[in-house]
Design a protein around this motif. Structure first.
Motif: not given
Length: 449
Positions: A70-74, A80-81, A103-107, A114-119
């Motif tokens: 939850g902290k990572i998603i918020s 800022t991010y 990186y795979s865990t964060i991904y 449902g969050i997509k990378s802006p790049k």
């Protein structure tokens, strides 16, 4: 139970009933005979539950907690991010929040919500890549990129240089627009921190190549006609650097990919550092260059660099500048872009003769300097004294006005204006000549009176 577990239970049950041997059951299930014997024993003792994995329904001890997720998603959804790509966001979590995950865990955490990378990643297109140069300093790619780097709704240009062999960023400098000063400062940073390269690869901007160069025909080139060097190409020629111009952005793809990386990362880095002005950004970029190199640079094929060291006898201020020729008058004064400057002669410097052609140097660091026979002189602004104003009363200008009886005006006030609907100017001119010209109807009218 899954279908696989049901099939396994049926085979084990047949083995227990004597319909299948252990070897046949192992072959049907694709298991070893030892594993089949273990499953037979489990089914005999616990029934069908022996086929279900003991960890089913249990959370792994090394799994990320729901609170940390939850902290990572918020954080990712915060202002800022929110514009950071997943890889950059992973680095920022470790740097500012001490959250060290793969990186795979964060991904997986972000994409599961449902969050997509802006790049966005484009589809792979096979193409032949040009091999990197074997030595660092053989080829340096230069370019500029306009972008809203500071996040204020205004595009500024960052000038940059990258080494072809290693991918090291050799300099970054921000200005309002793409300009000569930006490239000069990138070159200065590169010379002072890395050395002088063999060649520079750039586009065909007028800063690098004269617009008249493309107008020279083969006949002109055979006759020996050449175009004058631009200020940047002249400076690089003095340092022994060859400029190679590309005809497409793809030809210098290494620095084009650098802009994609920086446009994704730098606005967030500027926001975290509280940078809001160009001067603050340039101070930040001097250190950020080395951070980028630690993350993205690669080892060259040859460990021996091709950079030439910057020797003490090279004065960059007299090279990375605009040079033009002027003549000094009797008082050592010359004009330059609408202003007058006077040559300041020091005790150990010889005087400059009158009406001599000199080289004028101008740059943002040293100001306006003068060079004559290899000696550099300083200058100061010279204000010419104004001429004393004449207090005498100026004569009023008498504008000659012809009298009303002048034949060009004669009769205009006596004759009623003619109204004619025809728009043809030739007809109107003809009627005016007939009625208002000299020795016309008006003259005859006066004689009759």
């Amino acid at each position: 139970m899954s279908q696989k577990q049901i099939n396994r239970y049926v085979v084990i049950q047949k083995s227990l009933e004597g319909l299948l041997t252990v070897k046949e059951a192992a072959k049907v299930l694709g298991l070893s005979e030892r594993q089949v014997i273990r499953l037979r024993k489990g089914v005999m003792e616990s029934g069908v539950s022996a086929l279900i994995h003991k960890n089913k329904g249990r959370k792994p001890s090394h799994a990320v907690s729901d609170e940390l997720k939850g902290k990572i998603i918020s954080l990712k959804l915060s202002d800022t991010y929110k514009d950071a790509n997943f890889k950059h966001f992973n680095e920022l979590l470790e740097r500012f929040h001490s959250i060290k995950l793969s990186y795979s865990t964060i991904y997986n955490i972000l994409t599961s919500t449902g969050i997509k990378s802006p790049k966005k990643r484009r589809r792979f297109k096979p193409h032949t890549r040009r091999k990197r140069k074997p030595q660092m300093g053989l080829l340096v790619q230069m370019d500029s990129s306009p972008f809203d780097w500071l996040g204020i709704g205004c595009n500024y240009s960052i000038h940059g240089a990258i080494d072809d062999a290693t991918g090291k960023v050799l300099g970054l400098y921000m200005t309002k627009n793409e300009c000569l000063q930006g490239y000069f400062e990138v070159a200065r940073f590169m010379f002072q921190n890395f050395g002088i390269p063999v060649s520079i690869y750039s586009d065909r901007h007028a800063i690098f190549l004269s617009p008249k160069a493309s107008k020279l025909s083969i006949e002109d080139q055979l006759e020996g006609k050449v175009c004058n060097d631009t200020q940047f190409s002249r400076a690089m020629k003095e340092l022994g650097i060859t400029i190679i111009t590309a005809r497409s952005p793809q030809a210098k793809g290494r620095i084009e990919r650098l802009w994609n990386t920086l446009q994704s990362r730098l606005p967030i880095e500027f926001k975290l550092a509280g940078i809001k002005t160009i001067d603050e950004a340039n101070e930040f970029l001097k250190k950020y260059v080395f951070e980028l190199n630690n993350m993205f640079s690669v080892e060259p094929l040859s460990n021996e660099p091709a950079f030439r060291p910057l020797s003490n006898d090279i004065d960059l201020d007299s090279i990375l500048c605009v040079k033009e020729k002027r003549k000094v008058d009797n008082g050592g004064v010359f004009s330059f872009y609408g202003k007058h400057f006077k040559v300041v002669q020091k005790d150990n410097q010889p005087p400059i003769p009158t009406r001599t052609t000199i080289n004028v140097f101008i740059n943002s660091l040293a100001g306006v300097q003068v060079e004559y026979k290899g000696i550099v002189y300083e200058t100061e602004v010279f204000v010419k004294p104004k001429k004393s104003s004449n207090d005498a009363v100026k004569k009023e200008k008498n504008t000659y006005r012809p009298p009303e009886d002048h034949y060009y005006k004669y009769g205009r006030n006596l004759v009623k204006p003619i109204i004619y609907d025809e728009s043809d100017q030739e007809i109107l001119s003809m009627l005016e000549e007939i009625f208002l010209g000299k020795d016309s109807f008006v003259d005859r009218y006066k004689n009759l009176g």
